[in-house]
Design a protein around this motif. Structure first.
Motif, PDB file in Angstrom:
ATOM      1  N   GLN A  40     -68.425 -65.140  -6.071  1.00 31.20           N
ATOM      2  CA  GLN A  40     -67.176 -65.660  -5.454  1.00 31.20           C
ATOM      3  C   GLN A  40     -66.360 -66.416  -6.503  1.00 31.20           C
ATOM      4  OE1 GLN A  40     -67.688 -67.853  -1.755  1.00 31.20           O
ATOM      5  NE2 GLN A  40     -65.634 -68.720  -1.864  1.00 31.20           N
TER       6      GLN A  40
ATOM      7  N   VAL B 132     -69.198 -72.397   1.996  1.00 32.22           N
ATOM      8  CA  VAL B 132     -68.209 -71.458   1.438  1.00 32.22           C
ATOM      9  C   VAL B 132     -68.413 -70.066   2.044  1.00 32.22           C
ATOM     10  CG1 VAL B 132     -68.014 -72.813  -0.690  1.00 32.22           C
ATOM     11  CG2 VAL B 132     -69.610 -70.883  -0.599  1.00 32.22           C
TER      12      VAL B 132
ATOM     13  N   PRO C  10     -58.132 -73.351 -10.335  1.00 28.62           N
ATOM     14  CA  PRO C  10     -57.267 -72.162 -10.524  1.00 28.62           C
ATOM     15  C   PRO C  10     -56.264 -71.936  -9.386  1.00 28.62           C
ATOM     16  CG  PRO C  10     -59.595 -71.576 -10.809  1.00 28.62           C
ATOM     17  CD  PRO C  10     -59.561 -73.029 -10.480  1.00 28.62           C
TER      18      PRO C  10
HETATM   19  C1  UD1 Z   1     -63.657 -72.048  -2.493  1.00 30.26           C
HETATM   20  C2  UD1 Z   1     -64.269 -72.479  -1.142  1.00 30.26           C
HETATM   21  C3  UD1 Z   1     -64.035 -73.970  -0.932  1.00 30.26           C
HETATM   22  C4  UD1 Z   1     -64.515 -74.783  -2.107  1.00 30.26           C
HETATM   23  C5  UD1 Z   1     -63.869 -74.248  -3.384  1.00 30.26           C
HETATM   24  C6  UD1 Z   1     -64.331 -74.996  -4.597  1.00 30.26           C
HETATM   25  C7  UD1 Z   1     -64.255 -70.854   0.691  1.00 30.26           C
HETATM   26  C8  UD1 Z   1     -63.586 -70.444   1.928  1.00 30.26           C
HETATM   27  N1  UD1 Z   1     -63.638 -71.786  -0.046  1.00 30.26           N
HETATM   28  O1  UD1 Z   1     -62.277 -72.234  -2.388  1.00 30.26           O
HETATM   29  O2  UD1 Z   1     -64.731 -74.376   0.225  1.00 30.26           O
HETATM   30  O3  UD1 Z   1     -64.182 -76.126  -1.906  1.00 30.26           O
HETATM   31  O4  UD1 Z   1     -64.204 -72.864  -3.517  1.00 30.26           O
HETATM   32  O5  UD1 Z   1     -63.733 -74.526  -5.751  1.00 30.26           O
HETATM   33  O6  UD1 Z   1     -65.309 -70.352   0.380  1.00 30.26           O
HETATM   34  N2  UD1 Z   1     -60.101 -68.196  -8.917  1.00 30.26           N
HETATM   35  C9  UD1 Z   1     -60.135 -68.009 -10.277  1.00 30.26           C
HETATM   36  N3  UD1 Z   1     -61.357 -68.037 -10.885  1.00 30.26           N
HETATM   37  C10 UD1 Z   1     -62.511 -68.198 -10.223  1.00 30.26           C
HETATM   38  C11 UD1 Z   1     -62.461 -68.370  -8.825  1.00 30.26           C
HETATM   39  C12 UD1 Z   1     -61.249 -68.371  -8.189  1.00 30.26           C
HETATM   40  O7  UD1 Z   1     -59.121 -67.882 -10.924  1.00 30.26           O
HETATM   41  O8  UD1 Z   1     -63.576 -68.200 -10.853  1.00 30.26           O
HETATM   42  C13 UD1 Z   1     -58.793 -68.217  -8.250  1.00 30.26           C
HETATM   43  C14 UD1 Z   1     -58.480 -66.887  -7.605  1.00 30.26           C
HETATM   44  O9  UD1 Z   1     -57.200 -66.562  -7.935  1.00 30.26           O
HETATM   45  C15 UD1 Z   1     -58.567 -67.154  -6.123  1.00 30.26           C
HETATM   46  C16 UD1 Z   1     -58.323 -68.659  -6.029  1.00 30.26           C
HETATM   47  O10 UD1 Z   1     -58.760 -69.216  -7.271  1.00 30.26           O
HETATM   48  O11 UD1 Z   1     -57.651 -66.413  -5.418  1.00 30.26           O
HETATM   49  C17 UD1 Z   1     -59.101 -69.296  -4.921  1.00 30.26           C
HETATM   50  O12 UD1 Z   1     -60.491 -68.971  -5.012  1.00 30.26           O
HETATM   51  P1  UD1 Z   1     -61.384 -68.778  -3.675  1.00 30.26           P
HETATM   52  O13 UD1 Z   1     -62.814 -68.596  -4.022  1.00 30.26           O
HETATM   53  O14 UD1 Z   1     -60.752 -67.757  -2.800  1.00 30.26           O
HETATM   54  O15 UD1 Z   1     -61.200 -70.123  -2.912  1.00 30.26           O
HETATM   55  P2  UD1 Z   1     -61.272 -71.602  -3.463  1.00 30.26           P
HETATM   56  O16 UD1 Z   1     -59.954 -72.217  -3.244  1.00 30.26           O
HETATM   57  O17 UD1 Z   1     -61.859 -71.653  -4.830  1.00 30.26           O
END
Ligand code: UD1
Length: 358
Positions: free
Chosen positions: A38, A97, A242
């Motif tokens: 994830q 998550v 990010p």
């Molecule tokens: C997720 C969790 C949240 C947690 C957070 C910690 C869910 C629903 N949400 O949210 O509970 O508090 O992680 O960070 O599971 N991205 C990157 N690199 C990465 C990962 C993500 O660039 O390694 C970017 C992507 O563009 C993505 C965005 O960050 O679309 C959000 O990532 P995502 O895992 O969807 O949700 P978080 O906001 O990180």
């Protein structure tokens, strides 16, 4: 006994580390790490494995980013195949998550017992994806490992069998104290932020990534307005998630030059900064608890929390998300002496019966 230990996103890694370490002490337990992918960037994932001394995951599922449905579905399909081949005796999921929900559902449908670590927490706010993940995971889990009394109460109210609920303290706090020991043993000059920390003297530390706070321009701007005012009193260190970075760029959000924006930090570098901050401002769940354990004043930039003990006895305050409420909470916290801050029971990184640290 074969245990699958599931982690997918940044806040999971600090929770699996102590469980994995302890599992190595039991010769009859084989513990395999399942990383759903994830989070996948080096600084969101591998940097944490490095800090925690975790080995390469046994399986990496490459789910990546995407809509909740796509991400959850990808994890489920990949994890199901692994369970079919390996037939684990139990699946341990942590936190709230999407990976937590996805793997618990897969395991349960394959009649594999599910243990949920950090069970029972409730914000009662169904606009939060994490609340849905928590509720679904707890609805089907077999064993509930709980960090605070409110979790026990919530699970009992939901009719869970009492003998499956274990109030055990907090693995994330076990990790925290373990990491503090590592920092004490390391040379401060190895930390990239050491010079900045020295120069600032007193400072605040901030994290911000909740969709409700950063995805809507108007909401994000209200928070940043307050942050820029606070920065006239205290310089602010701000490692940027990010998701938040994307929104800053999209909306052209402007910060004062006393707010120091940085790339996401590895766990230890981040702890090196926030453990000595005058105040932490955050919308993270974990930091509310970690600051409570170290008695660092914390302002939670949310309307609610699923971790009420941090407010009732700890150093945490709900600051809301309007400019006014944040500034008001900041004034209150700066007047605090901290004399009445308490640490919840068993958040001490000690093993039961005082058998040393975890
Ligand atoms: C997720 C969790 C949240 C947690 C957070 C910690 C869910 C629903 N949400 O949210 O509970 O508090 O992680 O960070 O599971 N991205 C990157 N690199 C990465 C990962 C993500 O660039 O390694 C970017 C992507 O563009 C993505 C965005 O960050 O679309 C959000 O990532 P995502 O895992 O969807 O949700 P978080 O906001 O990180």
């Amino acid at each position: 006994m074969l245990v699958h230990l599931v982690a997918g996103a940044r806040p999971n890694f600090m929770k699996i580390a102590p469980i994995y370490r302890i599992a190595q002490q039991y010769p009859n337990v084989t513990c395999r790490i399942i990383h759903t992918g994830q989070h996948y960037d080096y600084e969101m994932s591998q940097a944490f494995f490095d800090d925690f001394g975790l080995p390469e995951p046994d399986h990496f599922l490459h789910s990546g980013s995407g809509s909740h449905a796509k991400q959850t579905a990808k994890i489920m399909i990949a994890f199901e195949a692994i369970c079919e081949t390996e037939k684990p005796d139990v699946v341990i999921v942590v936190g709230d998550v999407n990976s937590t929900l996805a793997c618990s559902v897969v395991a349960k449908k394959m009649l594999i017992p599910v243990a949920h670590v950090e069970a029972g927490l409730r914000s009662f706010d169904l606009t939060m994806p994490e609340e849905i993940n928590r509720m679904v995971t707890d609805a089907i889990s077999d064993y509930f490992f709980v960090t605070e009394d409110s979790g026990v109460k919530n699970l009992k109210n939901e009719g869970k069998p009492h003998d499956r609920i274990f109030l055990v303290g907090h693995v994330m706090i076990d990790n925290l104290f373990h990491q503090i020991e590592q920092i004490k043993r390391s040379n401060a000059s190895l930390f990239a932020s050491q010079q900045l920390k020295k120069r600032m003297g007193a400072y605040a530390f901030m994290t911000l990534h909740r969709p409700s706070n950063v995805d809507k321009k108007e909401n994000f701007e209200k928070i940043v307005h307050a942050i820029n005012i606070i920065s006239t009193d205290l310089e602010i260190v701000f490692p940027v998630h990010p998701r938040t970075r994307k929104m800053i760029d999209r909306y052209g959000i402007q910060f004062s030059d006393r707010v120091h924006l940085m790339e996401p930090l590895p766990f230890r570098e981040s702890l090196f900064l926030w453990k000595d901050a005058r105040v932490v401002l955050t919308d993270s769940g974990g930091l509310q608890e970690e600051t409570t354990a170290l008695k660092i004043p914390c302002l939670t930039l949310r309307q609610n929390t699923e971790r009420p003990i941090t407010i009732e006895i700890g150093s945490n305050k709900l600051a809301g998300t309007s400019s006014h409420s944040i500034l008001e909470a900041f004034q209150r916290v700066m007047g605090d002496t901290g004399d009445d801050y308490q640490v919840p029971s068993m958040w001490d990184a000690r093993r039961p019966n005082g058998y040393g640290r975890c």
